[in-house]
Design an enzyme around this catalytic site. Structure first.
Site, PDB file in Angstrom:
ATOM      1  N   LYS A  22      46.251  45.035  40.141  1.00 31.20           N
ATOM      2  CA  LYS A  22      46.564  44.415  41.432  1.00 31.20           C
ATOM      3  C   LYS A  22      46.182  42.926  41.393  1.00 31.20           C
ATOM      4  CE  LYS A  22      43.568  44.868  44.951  1.00 31.20           C
ATOM      5  NZ  LYS A  22      43.094  43.597  45.520  1.00 31.20           N
ATOM      6  N   ARG A  91      44.600  38.659  52.421  1.00 26.13           N
ATOM      7  CA  ARG A  91      44.002  37.339  52.260  1.00 26.13           C
ATOM      8  C   ARG A  91      44.423  36.673  50.955  1.00 26.13           C
ATOM      9  NH1 ARG A  91      39.701  36.040  52.932  1.00 26.13           N
ATOM     10  NH2 ARG A  91      39.411  34.721  51.117  1.00 26.13           N
ATOM     11  N   CYS A 115      36.742  38.927  56.081  1.00 23.60           N
ATOM     12  CA  CYS A 115      37.158  40.334  55.973  1.00 23.60           C
ATOM     13  C   CYS A 115      35.865  41.155  55.990  1.00 23.60           C
ATOM     14  CB  CYS A 115      37.958  40.586  54.701  1.00 23.60           C
ATOM     15  SG  CYS A 115      36.941  40.603  53.237  1.00 23.60           S
ATOM     16  N   ARG A 120      34.375  34.867  53.107  1.00 22.65           N
ATOM     17  CA  ARG A 120      35.473  34.563  52.166  1.00 22.65           C
ATOM     18  C   ARG A 120      36.049  33.152  52.380  1.00 22.65           C
ATOM     19  NH1 ARG A 120      37.465  39.598  50.379  1.00 22.65           N
ATOM     20  NH2 ARG A 120      38.286  38.518  48.562  1.00 22.65           N
ATOM     21  N   PRO A 121      35.221  32.094  52.319  1.00 29.05           N
ATOM     22  CA  PRO A 121      35.731  30.726  52.530  1.00 29.05           C
ATOM     23  C   PRO A 121      36.705  30.307  51.419  1.00 29.05           C
ATOM     24  CG  PRO A 121      33.509  30.664  51.664  1.00 29.05           C
ATOM     25  CD  PRO A 121      33.797  32.104  51.948  1.00 29.05           C
ATOM     26  N   ILE A 122      37.438  29.215  51.638  1.00 27.92           N
ATOM     27  CA  ILE A 122      38.339  28.714  50.582  1.00 27.92           C
ATOM     28  C   ILE A 122      38.056  27.236  50.287  1.00 27.92           C
ATOM     29  CG2 ILE A 122      40.188  30.373  51.118  1.00 27.92           C
ATOM     30  CD1 ILE A 122      41.671  28.031  52.528  1.00 27.92           C
ATOM     31  N   ASP A 123      36.830  26.797  50.577  1.00 24.64           N
ATOM     32  CA  ASP A 123      36.480  25.383  50.357  1.00 24.64           C
ATOM     33  C   ASP A 123      36.689  24.946  48.912  1.00 24.64           C
ATOM     34  OD1 ASP A 123      34.127  27.242  50.229  1.00 24.64           O
ATOM     35  OD2 ASP A 123      33.258  25.507  49.235  1.00 24.64           O
ATOM     36  N   GLN A 124      36.422  25.833  47.966  1.00 23.82           N
ATOM     37  CA  GLN A 124      36.581  25.453  46.550  1.00 23.82           C
ATOM     38  C   GLN A 124      38.055  25.317  46.169  1.00 23.82           C
ATOM     39  OE1 GLN A 124      33.850  24.746  44.423  1.00 23.82           O
ATOM     40  NE2 GLN A 124      32.957  24.731  46.479  1.00 23.82           N
ATOM     41  N   ASP A 305      33.689  44.562  42.086  1.00 23.83           N
ATOM     42  CA  ASP A 305      34.702  45.529  42.531  1.00 23.83           C
ATOM     43  C   ASP A 305      34.412  46.941  42.048  1.00 23.83           C
ATOM     44  OD1 ASP A 305      37.620  43.316  42.450  1.00 23.83           O
ATOM     45  OD2 ASP A 305      35.906  43.494  43.795  1.00 23.83           O
TER      46      ASP A 305
HETATM   47  C1  EPZ Z   1      38.852  38.008  43.929  1.00 21.71           C
HETATM   48  O1  EPZ Z   1      38.630  37.652  45.267  1.00 21.71           O
HETATM   49  C2  EPZ Z   1      39.382  39.426  43.961  1.00 21.71           C
HETATM   50  N1  EPZ Z   1      40.658  39.449  44.692  1.00 21.71           N
HETATM   51  C3  EPZ Z   1      38.370  40.346  44.640  1.00 21.71           C
HETATM   52  O2  EPZ Z   1      38.884  41.667  44.571  1.00 21.71           O
HETATM   53  C4  EPZ Z   1      37.075  40.277  43.848  1.00 21.71           C
HETATM   54  O3  EPZ Z   1      36.101  41.072  44.512  1.00 21.71           O
HETATM   55  C5  EPZ Z   1      36.577  38.823  43.766  1.00 21.71           C
HETATM   56  O4  EPZ Z   1      37.613  37.995  43.201  1.00 21.71           O
HETATM   57  C6  EPZ Z   1      35.337  38.688  42.903  1.00 21.71           C
HETATM   58  O5  EPZ Z   1      35.605  39.166  41.625  1.00 21.71           O
HETATM   59  C7  EPZ Z   1      41.774  39.011  44.058  1.00 21.71           C
HETATM   60  O6  EPZ Z   1      41.751  38.591  42.917  1.00 21.71           O
HETATM   61  C8  EPZ Z   1      43.045  39.076  44.852  1.00 21.71           C
HETATM   62  P1  EPZ Z   1      36.010  34.786  44.901  1.00 21.71           P
HETATM   63  P2  EPZ Z   1      38.323  36.111  45.638  1.00 21.71           P
HETATM   64  O7  EPZ Z   1      36.726  33.587  45.401  1.00 21.71           O
HETATM   65  O8  EPZ Z   1      38.949  35.228  44.666  1.00 21.71           O
HETATM   66  C9  EPZ Z   1      32.652  32.507  47.355  1.00 21.71           C
HETATM   67  C10 EPZ Z   1      39.439  43.780  45.390  1.00 21.71           C
HETATM   68  O9  EPZ Z   1      38.741  44.698  45.806  1.00 21.71           O
HETATM   69  N2  EPZ Z   1      33.663  31.457  47.546  1.00 21.71           N
HETATM   70  O10 EPZ Z   1      35.835  34.970  43.450  1.00 21.71           O
HETATM   71  O11 EPZ Z   1      38.639  35.926  47.076  1.00 21.71           O
HETATM   72  C11 EPZ Z   1      33.021  33.788  48.086  1.00 21.71           C
HETATM   73  O12 EPZ Z   1      32.565  33.747  49.421  1.00 21.71           O
HETATM   74  C12 EPZ Z   1      39.154  42.353  45.799  1.00 21.71           C
HETATM   75  O13 EPZ Z   1      40.408  43.918  44.605  1.00 21.71           O
HETATM   76  C13 EPZ Z   1      33.319  30.278  48.188  1.00 21.71           C
HETATM   77  O14 EPZ Z   1      32.177  30.104  48.622  1.00 21.71           O
HETATM   78  O15 EPZ Z   1      36.756  36.056  45.450  1.00 21.71           O
HETATM   79  C14 EPZ Z   1      32.314  34.850  47.283  1.00 21.71           C
HETATM   80  O16 EPZ Z   1      30.977  34.931  47.728  1.00 21.71           O
HETATM   81  C15 EPZ Z   1      38.017  42.296  46.797  1.00 21.71           C
HETATM   82  N3  EPZ Z   1      34.256  29.311  48.372  1.00 21.71           N
HETATM   83  C16 EPZ Z   1      32.337  34.300  45.866  1.00 21.71           C
HETATM   84  O17 EPZ Z   1      32.617  32.895  45.986  1.00 21.71           O
HETATM   85  C17 EPZ Z   1      35.549  29.465  47.900  1.00 21.71           C
HETATM   86  O18 EPZ Z   1      36.374  28.534  48.072  1.00 21.71           O
HETATM   87  C18 EPZ Z   1      33.407  34.918  44.964  1.00 21.71           C
HETATM   88  O19 EPZ Z   1      34.623  34.888  45.668  1.00 21.71           O
HETATM   89  C19 EPZ Z   1      35.878  30.669  47.236  1.00 21.71           C
HETATM   90  C20 EPZ Z   1      34.923  31.632  47.061  1.00 21.71           C
END
Ligand code: EPZ
Length: 430
Positions: A22, A91, A115, A120-124, A305
């Protein structure tokens, strides 16, 4: 509302075919718009989330046809918007930012919001795209992005982010000059996205490590042959735990064992019997496993996950385990539901202490997110008696043909309807 009814306590034995990932499908599906033309993708799983991403592509003006090979025509892009009604359902639609900016020079993407598992911020995502020359405004719950010319840059993520790395990568591939991404996500799904983009003519080095170098090219084209989505390591990990928690033996076929290494290490430490072949892995146990301490981490650490699924297994282990969740701030909601089945789990901040029990017993439980639902399925398969899992739609987002795959290895599981009487009066006494 659909539910899952499980009569647990049976050892599962047999073979489970693993579907496409996925979390590789979602970036690659939307990534097709960076390379105008007719794309063909093999092994795209049939999930609610992949259907949502194909709907988003349709809304952007890129029609698709699903089948053994999913076809997507990105010759024309009519709109550069990912609307709220789609983003709120999934998302990962935020992955439209990079590709739309690369293709159209602008993007209007609804903010995904939080969620169940965290803010789940997107600042990065935004910082990385700004480093490439993009400008953003937040207004009306949307991110409005524009860019005149994408220019290569050096950018270091403040934290490891999977979709953040993917968004920036999908814009950098056609930026002028070279981009170096430091502290990038090294997940196999990022590597598969890079392999897809390279098939389109992108020049990427280091995908699958924390340092990715991209030499921008003027244009990209669909790969000459269909890209095959890599197998889903989290789906596979879930079924391997099913084999161990039910004290049977399940063999997952069509996997990349190396992607599962951190999960297999933990299962071996817990005393599970693990065997690996070139494209298969089997896992089983003939008794309760041992307690283990685990901390989630970005790949190649133990995947967040798989944390909920492992917690279900540790609920039946001999001894007390400590599970530390370092990625998301609220990813222990399955603990309370596991407690309804008899698990003893104490939560303190991001640390869960699981005191293993000899048995679990069936009950009605409620799923809160995708992997929490999987955890409840695993516990229900091991628990004595009947378990009913409500809010099944969470599972349908990430597990293709779950009931069929479980029944094929001996599980007594059916989809039910919430609120429908489950216990007909025995005709003999009526
Ligand atoms: C991906 O989510 C996966 N989803 C998630 O899988 C997975 O749990 C996660 O990576 C971690 O491995 C997809 O790939 C579609 P992150 P993502 O950005 O990218 C923080 C599932 O069950 N962060 O790696 O959204 C964030 O808050 C899903 O299949 C920032 O602070 O996760 C978190 O604490 C759930 N700023 C950490 O980083 C940002 O701009 C990791 O988040 C982005 C993230």
């Amino acid at each position: 509302m659909d539910t899952l009814l499980i009569d647990g306590g049976r050892p599962l034995r047999g073979i489970v075919p693993i579907s496409g990932a996925k979390n590789a499908s979602l970036p690659i599906l939307i990534g097709t718009i960076v390379a105008p033309g007719e794309h063909r993708l093999a092994n795209v799983p049939d999930l609610v989330d992949t259907s949502s991403m194909l709907s988003l592509l349709g809304r952007i003006g890129c029609p698709s046809l699903v089948g053994d090979v999913t076809r997507i025509d990105t010759s024309r892009v009519a709109f550069c918007e990912a609307p709220y009604d789609l983003v709120r359902k999934m998302r990962a639609s935020v992955l439209a930012l990079g590709p739309l900016l690369a293709r159209c020079g602008e993007a209007h993407v609804s903010l995904p919001g939080g969620c169940a598992i965290g803010v789940r911020p997107i600042d990065q995502h935004l910082k990385g795209l700004e480093a490439l020359g993009c400008r953003f405004e937040l207004e009306g719950g949307y991110v409005h992005g524009r860019v005149d010319k994408l220019r290569g840059t050096e950018f270091r993520f403040d934290c490891v982010t999977v979709t953040g790395t993917e968004n920036v990568l999908m814009a950098a591939v056609i930026a002028e000059g070279t981009t170096v991404l430091e502290n990038a996500a090294a997940e196999p799904e990022v590597e598969d996205l890079a392999a897809f983009l390279s098939g389109c003519g992108a020049r990427i080095e280091g995908a699958g490590t924390s340092r990715i170098v991209v030499h921008g090219v003027p244009t990209l084209r669909p790969p000459p042959t269909a890209h095959r989505i890599l197998p889903d390591r989290i789906e596979a990990g879930t079924y391997l735990v099913a084999g161990v928690i039910t004290q049977g033996n399940v063999r997952c076929e069509g996997v990349r064992p190396s992607d599962l290494a951190p999960v297999l290490d933990v299962l071996r430490t817990a005393g599970a019997q693990i065997e690996c072949g070139e494209d298969w892995v089997s896992a089983g146990a003939d008794g309760r496993v041992r307690a283990v301490d685990v901390e989630t981490a970005p790949h190649p650490g133990f995947p967040t996950d798989m944390q909920a699924q492992l917690m279900a297994l540790l609920s039946l282990a001999k001894g007390s385990s400590r599970v530390k969740e370092t990625i998301f701030e609220n990813r222990f909601m399955h603990a309370a539901e596991l407690g309804r089945l008899g698990a003893q789990i104490h939560i303190e901040g991001n640390l869960a202490t699981v005191t293993g029990q000899p048995h679990l017993s069936g009950a009605t439980v409620m799923a809160t997110d995708l992997r929490a639902s999987a955890s409840l399925v695993l516990a229900g398969l091991a628990a004595g008696g009947r378990t009913e899992i409500l809010r099944l739609y969470h599972l349908d987002r990430g597990y293709e043909r779950l009931v069929e795959k479980l029944r094929a290895v001996g599980a007594e599981v059916v989809r039910g309807q919430e609120g429908r009487p489950k216990f007909a009066v025995n005709a003999a006494v009526a």
